[in-house]
Each structure stands twice: as C-alpha cells, then as structure tokens.
Design an enzyme around this catalytic site. Structure first.
Site, PDB file in Angstrom:
ATOM      1  N   SER A   1       0.827  -1.216   0.000  1.00  0.00           N
ATOM      2  CA  SER A   1       0.000   0.000   0.000  1.00  0.00           C
ATOM      3  C   SER A   1       0.851   1.250   0.000  1.00  0.00           C
ATOM      4  CB  SER A   1      -0.918   0.038   1.224  1.00  0.00           C
ATOM      5  OG  SER A   1      -1.661   1.247   1.192  1.00  0.00           O
TER       6      SER A   1
ATOM      7  N   LYS B   1      -4.071  -6.832   3.824  1.00  0.00           N
ATOM      8  CA  LYS B   1      -4.149  -5.697   2.877  1.00  0.00           C
ATOM      9  C   LYS B   1      -5.602  -5.402   2.522  1.00  0.00           C
ATOM     10  CE  LYS B   1      -3.227  -2.359   0.170  1.00  0.00           C
ATOM     11  NZ  LYS B   1      -3.464  -2.316  -1.231  1.00  0.00           N
TER      12      LYS B   1
ATOM     13  N   HIS C   1      -7.008  -3.512   5.322  1.00  0.00           N
ATOM     14  CA  HIS C   1      -6.445  -2.155   5.218  1.00  0.00           C
ATOM     15  C   HIS C   1      -7.287  -1.317   4.267  1.00  0.00           C
ATOM     16  CE1 HIS C   1      -4.130   0.725   2.828  1.00  0.00           C
ATOM     17  NE2 HIS C   1      -3.390   0.954   3.899  1.00  0.00           N
ATOM     18  N   ASN C   2      -7.603  -1.889   3.115  1.00  0.00           N
ATOM     19  CA  ASN C   2      -8.390  -1.141   2.133  1.00  0.00           C
ATOM     20  C   ASN C   2      -9.811  -0.894   2.623  1.00  0.00           C
ATOM     21  OD1 ASN C   2      -6.091  -1.366   0.583  1.00  0.00           O
ATOM     22  ND2 ASN C   2      -7.193  -1.794  -1.290  1.00  0.00           N
TER      23      ASN C   2
ATOM     24  N   GLU D   1      -9.587   1.933   4.773  1.00  0.00           N
ATOM     25  CA  GLU D   1      -9.372   3.098   3.875  1.00  0.00           C
ATOM     26  C   GLU D   1     -10.726   3.620   3.366  1.00  0.00           C
ATOM     27  OE1 GLU D   1      -6.251   2.357   0.868  1.00  0.00           O
ATOM     28  OE2 GLU D   1      -7.733   2.892  -0.643  1.00  0.00           O
TER      29      GLU D   1
HETATM   30  N1  LIG Z   1      -2.846   1.873  -8.253  1.00  0.00           N
HETATM   31  C1  LIG Z   1      -2.731   1.849  -6.937  1.00  0.00           C
HETATM   32  O1  LIG Z   1      -2.759   2.878  -6.231  1.00  0.00           O
HETATM   33  C2  LIG Z   1      -2.524   0.550  -6.249  1.00  0.00           C
HETATM   34  C3  LIG Z   1      -2.619  -0.662  -6.937  1.00  0.00           C
HETATM   35  N2  LIG Z   1      -2.382  -1.836  -6.289  1.00  0.00           N
HETATM   36  C4  LIG Z   1      -2.431  -3.114  -7.021  1.00  0.00           C
HETATM   37  O2  LIG Z   1      -1.182  -3.266  -7.710  1.00  0.00           O
HETATM   38  C5  LIG Z   1      -1.393  -3.944  -8.958  1.00  0.00           C
HETATM   39  C6  LIG Z   1      -0.904  -3.057 -10.088  1.00  0.00           C
HETATM   40  O3  LIG Z   1      -1.659  -1.863 -10.066  1.00  0.00           O
HETATM   41  P1  LIG Z   1      -1.472  -0.703 -11.148  1.00  0.00           P
HETATM   42  O4  LIG Z   1      -0.035  -0.375 -11.255  1.00  0.00           O
HETATM   43  O5  LIG Z   1      -2.446   0.361 -10.800  1.00  0.00           O
HETATM   44  O6  LIG Z   1      -1.837  -1.419 -12.530  1.00  0.00           O
HETATM   45  P2  LIG Z   1      -3.225  -1.998 -13.078  1.00  0.00           P
HETATM   46  O7  LIG Z   1      -3.986  -2.649 -11.990  1.00  0.00           O
HETATM   47  O8  LIG Z   1      -3.885  -0.941 -13.873  1.00  0.00           O
HETATM   48  O9  LIG Z   1      -2.697  -3.161 -14.064  1.00  0.00           O
HETATM   49  C7  LIG Z   1      -2.018  -2.859 -15.264  1.00  0.00           C
HETATM   50  C8  LIG Z   1      -0.851  -3.780 -15.458  1.00  0.00           C
HETATM   51  O10 LIG Z   1      -1.293  -5.158 -15.505  1.00  0.00           O
HETATM   52  C9  LIG Z   1      -0.772  -5.748 -16.676  1.00  0.00           C
HETATM   53  N3  LIG Z   1      -1.631  -6.851 -17.116  1.00  0.00           N
HETATM   54  C10 LIG Z   1      -2.981  -6.862 -17.143  1.00  0.00           C
HETATM   55  N4  LIG Z   1      -3.419  -8.042 -17.600  1.00  0.00           N
HETATM   56  C11 LIG Z   1      -2.321  -8.788 -17.861  1.00  0.00           C
HETATM   57  C12 LIG Z   1      -2.114 -10.097 -18.359  1.00  0.00           C
HETATM   58  N5  LIG Z   1      -3.142 -10.895 -18.682  1.00  0.00           N
HETATM   59  N6  LIG Z   1      -0.848 -10.549 -18.515  1.00  0.00           N
HETATM   60  C13 LIG Z   1       0.187  -9.757 -18.177  1.00  0.00           C
HETATM   61  N7  LIG Z   1       0.064  -8.502 -17.704  1.00  0.00           N
HETATM   62  C14 LIG Z   1      -1.180  -8.034 -17.543  1.00  0.00           C
HETATM   63  C15 LIG Z   1      -0.718  -4.608 -17.673  1.00  0.00           C
HETATM   64  O11 LIG Z   1       0.093  -4.914 -18.753  1.00  0.00           O
HETATM   65  P3  LIG Z   1      -0.106  -4.111 -20.157  1.00  0.00           P
HETATM   66  O12 LIG Z   1       0.632  -2.823 -20.000  1.00  0.00           O
HETATM   67  O13 LIG Z   1       0.498  -5.004 -21.159  1.00  0.00           O
HETATM   68  O14 LIG Z   1      -1.587  -3.913 -20.361  1.00  0.00           O
HETATM   69  C16 LIG Z   1      -0.160  -3.520 -16.770  1.00  0.00           C
HETATM   70  O15 LIG Z   1       1.220  -3.660 -16.570  1.00  0.00           O
HETATM   71  C17 LIG Z   1      -2.889  -4.244  -9.018  1.00  0.00           C
HETATM   72  O16 LIG Z   1      -3.108  -5.528  -8.541  1.00  0.00           O
HETATM   73  C18 LIG Z   1      -3.506  -3.211  -8.085  1.00  0.00           C
HETATM   74  O17 LIG Z   1      -4.721  -3.642  -7.545  1.00  0.00           O
HETATM   75  C19 LIG Z   1      -2.011  -1.880  -4.972  1.00  0.00           C
HETATM   76  C20 LIG Z   1      -1.907  -0.724  -4.258  1.00  0.00           C
HETATM   77  C21 LIG Z   1      -2.184   0.577  -4.819  1.00  0.00           C
HETATM   78  O1  LIG Z   2      -4.938  -0.545  -2.744  1.00  0.00           O
HETATM   79  C1  LIG Z   2      -5.017   0.637  -2.934  1.00  0.00           C
HETATM   80  C2  LIG Z   2      -4.563   1.593  -1.900  1.00  0.00           C
HETATM   81  O2  LIG Z   2      -4.282   0.974  -0.705  1.00  0.00           O
HETATM   82  C3  LIG Z   2      -5.584   1.142  -4.222  1.00  0.00           C
HETATM   83  O3  LIG Z   2      -5.433   2.487  -4.410  1.00  0.00           O
HETATM   84  C4  LIG Z   2      -6.987   0.692  -4.439  1.00  0.00           C
HETATM   85  O4  LIG Z   2      -7.221   0.610  -5.831  1.00  0.00           O
HETATM   86  C5  LIG Z   2      -8.026   1.603  -3.850  1.00  0.00           C
HETATM   87  O5  LIG Z   2      -9.280   1.011  -3.933  1.00  0.00           O
HETATM   88  P1  LIG Z   2     -10.470   1.584  -4.832  1.00  0.00           P
HETATM   89  O6  LIG Z   2      -9.915   1.763  -6.226  1.00  0.00           O
HETATM   90  O7  LIG Z   2     -11.502   0.518  -4.740  1.00  0.00           O
HETATM   91  O8  LIG Z   2     -10.884   2.893  -4.214  1.00  0.00           O
END
Ligand SMILES: NC(=O)C1=CN([C@@H]2O[C@H](COP(=O)(O)OP(=O)(O)OC[C@H]3O[C@@H](n4cnc5c(N)ncnc54)[C@H](OP(=O)(O)O)[C@@H]3O)[C@@H](O)[C@H]2O)C=CC1
Ligand SMILES: O=C(CO)[C@H](O)[C@H](O)COP(=O)(O)O
Length: 485
Positions: free
Chosen positions: A134, A188, A191-192, A195
């Site tokens: 997070s 986690k 945590h969310n 949040e």
């Molecule tokens: N964004 C946030 O604030 C937070 C996110 N997370 C978690 O972290 C992870 C990454 O989040 P985030 O960076 O936002 O990215 P996304 O959740 O938007 O995922 C996009 C990424 O996933 C890849 N992807 C999707 N499908 C596939 C597949 N079938 N095979 C291989 N690669 C794939 C994409 O590749 P391509 O570029 O080729 O499409 C891209 O790199 C997620 O699980 C999310 O829930 C956790 C904490 C905070």
């Molecule tokens: O994991 C997170 C932060 O801790 C991500 O930001 C998460 O995507 C937030 O949840 P939502 O998109 O459902 O508001």
C-alpha cells in the site's frame, strides 16, 4: 534488450504500470540492487527505461529473457491487474522458474486466490508469496507499507529486500511477515476496507461542514489542515485539504465541484465486507462506506428520488466553530470504530484460517507508507503492546477515554445529520455500533423469541443452562430443546 547470456539482476518486477514502475525504481535506488523489468506490452517498459536511465534496469521484451536475466535463486515481484492477469503471469513464471525461486504477487489479490495460488505453486517447489503493498504511486516509489504472507522460509530470503524498500516509521521498516499463504493479502484487504471507511467519514465531515456552515471548499481545506496538526493527523486528512484547495483551471471553480459525484471502486472494499459477513464480524462502518459509494453510483435512482420530501423544519447552525469542533470529534470517534472493526476482522480471519497474526505488528507497519497511515496508529500499537491479546480496541484505556471525550459531540452530529437531511451513514452507523457494543441488554433477545416462534430455532435463558423452545402453537409452555443456533 536483456543480455540473456548473463543473469545480472538480483530481483525482477513484472508489470510496469503505476505501481510496478515505481516499485522497480524504488528497488533500483537501493544499494546493491540490479533490477530486471518486464511488461506484457513493450511500450510501458520502453517508457520506463527511457525516462529512468539512472535506474540501470535490465529490460526484456520476452518473459523468457526476463527470467534468464535473474540471478538464482530468482525473485520476481508481480504488479499486474488482480485476477486473470495475475494468474496468467504466475502460470508463465511457474513454467520458467525452478524449485527454490520466489514469485511475489504484490497486487491487490483476493486472499482466497492467494491461498489457492500458494498451494499450487508450492507443489512445484517454487515459493509463492502474496504480499499486500500500500501507498499508491508515491508509496511504491519512496517506501510503501508491505504486508507479506507466504512461508517463513521464503520471508527469510525476501525480508531484507522488502525491508530495504519499505517506508520507515518510528525508526522501523513498515513490513512484517503477516502469516502463511493468504494472510498478507487478507490484511491488505482489511487495510483497504478501513481506507474506504476513513475516506467516507472524511467526506461526510466535509459535507456537514459545507452545508452546515456555508464555508467554501478552500475554507474547509484550512479546517482539515488544522485538524491535521492534532490527533486526526493522517495522510488522508492531509490529501483532503489538498483536494479541497484545488481550483479547476477550466472553470475557476473548486475542483471538487466539477468532479462527478459518483465514487468508483475496484473491489477490495466489497471483498472486506463479504469476508466479514462470512466471518460474522460486524464491520458496519466499512460496509456503510461501500454502500455509500454504491448509492452515489446509481444516477437513475438518484434522479428519480430528487423532489422526495426532506425535513420540514429549518435546520441552522448557530455556533459554526462549535459545530466544526463537534464534527471533528465525531470523525475521530467514528474513525476509531472503523479501525477497531478492521482489527476485529483480522483477528476473526486469523482464527478462521489458522494464521498467527500479531495485531500490534500490523498496527506498526501501517504507521508509514500506506494510505491509512495516521498518527493515532501509534496509540493502537501502544494498546497492543500493553495487552497483546486485547479483545476490543475500543476498550483500551486510550480509546475508551477518546470515546468518552467525543461521544456527546458525536451524538449531536448524528442528530444534526438526521434533522438537516444531510446523509452521514458512516457517522451514524459507527455510533450505533458503539452503543450496541456497550449496551447491557440488546433487543437480540426479542429476535431470538421471534425466531423461536416461527421456526422453532430455540433460545437460551439468562437464568438456566440449556436450550429451550416455547410451544407457540400449543399451550405455550416451555420445553428443553436441542440447540439449533
Ligand atoms: N494503483 C494503486 O494505487 C494501487 C494498486 N495496487 C495493485 O497493484 C497492482 C498493479 O496496479 P497498477 O499499477 O495500478 O496497474 P493496473 O492494476 O492498472 O494493471 C495494469 C498492469 O497489468 C498488466 N496486465 C494486465 N493483464 C495482464 C495479463 N493478462 N498478462 C500480463 N500482464 C497483464 C498490464 O500490462 P499491459 O501494460 O500489457 O496492459 C499492466 O502492466 C494491481 O493488482 C492493483 O490492484 C495496490 C496498491 C495501490
Ligand atoms: O490498494 C489501494 C490503496 O491501498 C488502491 O489504491 C486501491 O485501488 C483503492 O481502492 P479503490 O480503487 O476501490 O478505491
């Protein structure tokens, strides 16, 4: 392109969207690390290596080359879309990795998926660690809070590198081994959930103040900035002030007034509530936050409800400063309820899944890096240090005292919400939870009577051992019965 003749990287990252690219940069910035990177489509990889040559990434277009660029035993952190994307990458890595290697899923996986994946991957001799991460973009880059599950053996290898990239709070890295298999992703998820509750409570506070006092978003930003210097000090209060200060360049209006008032979600809040329902743990504040996002996102229903009657009596705030202070106290009390419910849910999940989760350690790793980081997590950590098997966070002396100081104001705010017609579902449900918990008698006794009436579901008596049933359709005498719950 990767030099596939030499394995140079001590760690790799798969998935280079917001989280993965920043985590990879964080890893690369630490002494001694060489980081391999791979993304399904080359564009993101290319952008990352072009914009950050200083990181010295070893980039590969093919996953085979990525794996070849990792030193053995290999460690790769997956940061891709939760669900099918994660399964796809795990399958690819499991094909290419060897026994002893470590696959870390740092995405927001559902903990039951992590349990399933850990079991399947372990059978190949490869270690699988589901690690909640997070902190959003900035946390991933500068230091997130990390909640790893998986085996203790895998954590021995992984712990030092995770510690090196985690946030630091009170001199301690915000990472700890949470427990086996899905424990890290379970924590986690909670945590969310917290949040969600925290954000909803802050939003309700803003709405009450705005409509109750007529202050502008910029003026309310100053209220939040002030609150952030006291017991409410937290990342979410801090960013709320930033959002409220923001002026839309196109219209000159406060940005908050031009954002469509329909809150989205990616699923972790819903999972928290579904899981808590299965565990029988009342996370009512979190549930209200999830439902509030749901309500906001039904424009047709909201349009159909416009014009329905509101309160007949006019509602005014006489003393604006006193009202704002009441809202502050209501926010603090409701926030304590949300965290208390979250910690209850972790304890219940640990019981159910056989995880030995140290709640005090969890409170410590949430003090820095993560979205719910807050000053008062130090008080939670203190409470668990004093009583490690604390049954109810709310009952710890510091929190009981905080409730005692806040509760009159909290009640006034809930009354104001009902009288004014300004919705405050999380404030009011948190207060009802508090009152429900502290009640000496609950009307659950009547519910048991009703259940026994229509379904012979039986009941217990306050004055005798055993289980009983009243012959409702007979002579209404009471008989001993087998407990049917
Ligand atoms: N964004 C946030 O604030 C937070 C996110 N997370 C978690 O972290 C992870 C990454 O989040 P985030 O960076 O936002 O990215 P996304 O959740 O938007 O995922 C996009 C990424 O996933 C890849 N992807 C999707 N499908 C596939 C597949 N079938 N095979 C291989 N690669 C794939 C994409 O590749 P391509 O570029 O080729 O499409 C891209 O790199 C997620 O699980 C999310 O829930 C956790 C904490 C905070
Ligand atoms: O994991 C997170 C932060 O801790 C991500 O930001 C998460 O995507 C937030 O949840 P939502 O998109 O459902 O508001």
């Amino acid at each position: 392109m990767a030099d596939t003749t030499k394995a140079q990287a001590n760690i790799g990252v798969v998935g280079l969207a917001v989280m993965g690219s920043n985590l990879a940069r964080n890893l690369a910035s630490r002494e001694g690390n060489t980081v391999a990177v791979y993304n399904r489509s080359w564009e993101k990889t290319n952008t990352l290596i072009t914009e950050h040559p200083e990181a010295g990434f070893i980039a590969s277009e093919k996953i085979e080359d990525f794996v070849a660029s990792l030193q053995k035993p290999r460690t790769a952190i997956i940061m891709v879309q939760a669900g099918k994307g994660t399964d796809a990458v795990i399958d690819q890595l499991t094909e290419l990795f060897e026994p002893g290697d470590i696959i870390v899923d740092g995405g927001n996986a559902l903990f039951t998926d992590t349990i399933r994946r850990e079991k399947a991957v372990r059978e190949t001799g490869i270690n699988f660690v589901g690690a909640g991460i997070s902190g959003g973009e900035e946390g991933a880059l500068k230091g997130p809070s990390i909640m790893p599950g998986g085996s203790a053996e895998a954590y021995q290898t992984l712990g030092p590198i995770l510690s090196s990239i985690a946030a630091v709070a009170e001199g301690e890295p915000c990472v700890t081994h949470i427990g086996t298999d899905g424990a890290g992703h379970f924590v986690k998820m909670i945590h969310n959930g917290i949040e969600y509750a925290d954000m909803q409570l802050i939003a309700e506070a803003y709405d009450l103040i705005r409509r109750g006092t007529g202050k502008s978003p910029a003026e309310i930003a100053e209220v939040f900035a002030e609150w952030n210097r006291g017991e409410l000090e937290s990342y979410l209060i801090e960013i709320t002030a930033e959002v409220l200060r923001q002026v839309d360049a196109k219209t000159g209006k406060p940005l908050v007034d031009v954002i469509v008032d329909q809150a989205g979600s990616k699923g972790t809040g819903v999972w928290t509530v579904q899981t808590a329902l299965n565990l029988g743990t009342p996370v009512s504040g979190i549930a209200e936050a999830v439902f509030a996002r749901g309500l906001s996102s039904h424009p047709e229903q909201r349009a159909a409800a416009i014009g329905l009657p509101g309160p007949s009596d006019e509602w005014t705030v006489d003393d604006k400063d006193a009202f704002i202070e009441d809202v502050r106290l209501a926010l603090y009390a409701s926030k304590i309820v949300a965290y208390s419910q979250g910690f209850d849910a972790i304890a219940a999940g640990a019981d159910e899944h056989g995880w030995n989760i140290d709640l005090g350690a969890v409170s410590k790793i949430w003090r820095g890096g993560c979205i719910i980081r807050a000053q008062f997590l130090n008080r939670i950590a203190d409470s668990y240090a004093e009583v490690p098997d604390l049954k109810l966070l709310l009952s710890a002396p510091y929190f009981a005292d905080a409730m005692s100081k806040a509760q009159d104001a909290w009640r006034r705010v809930v009354v104001a919400s009902a009288q004014s017609g300004i919705p405050a579902p999380a404030f009011s449900s948190s207060l009802s939870y508090y009152d429900g918990l502290r009640a000496e008698r609950l009307p659950a006794a009547l519910v048991q009577g009703q259940r026994d009436f229509f379904g012979a579901h039986t009941y217990k008596r306050v004055d005798a051992e055993g289980t009983f049933h009243t012959l409702w359709s007979g002579d209404r005498s009471e008989v001993q019965a087998v407990d049917s719950h």
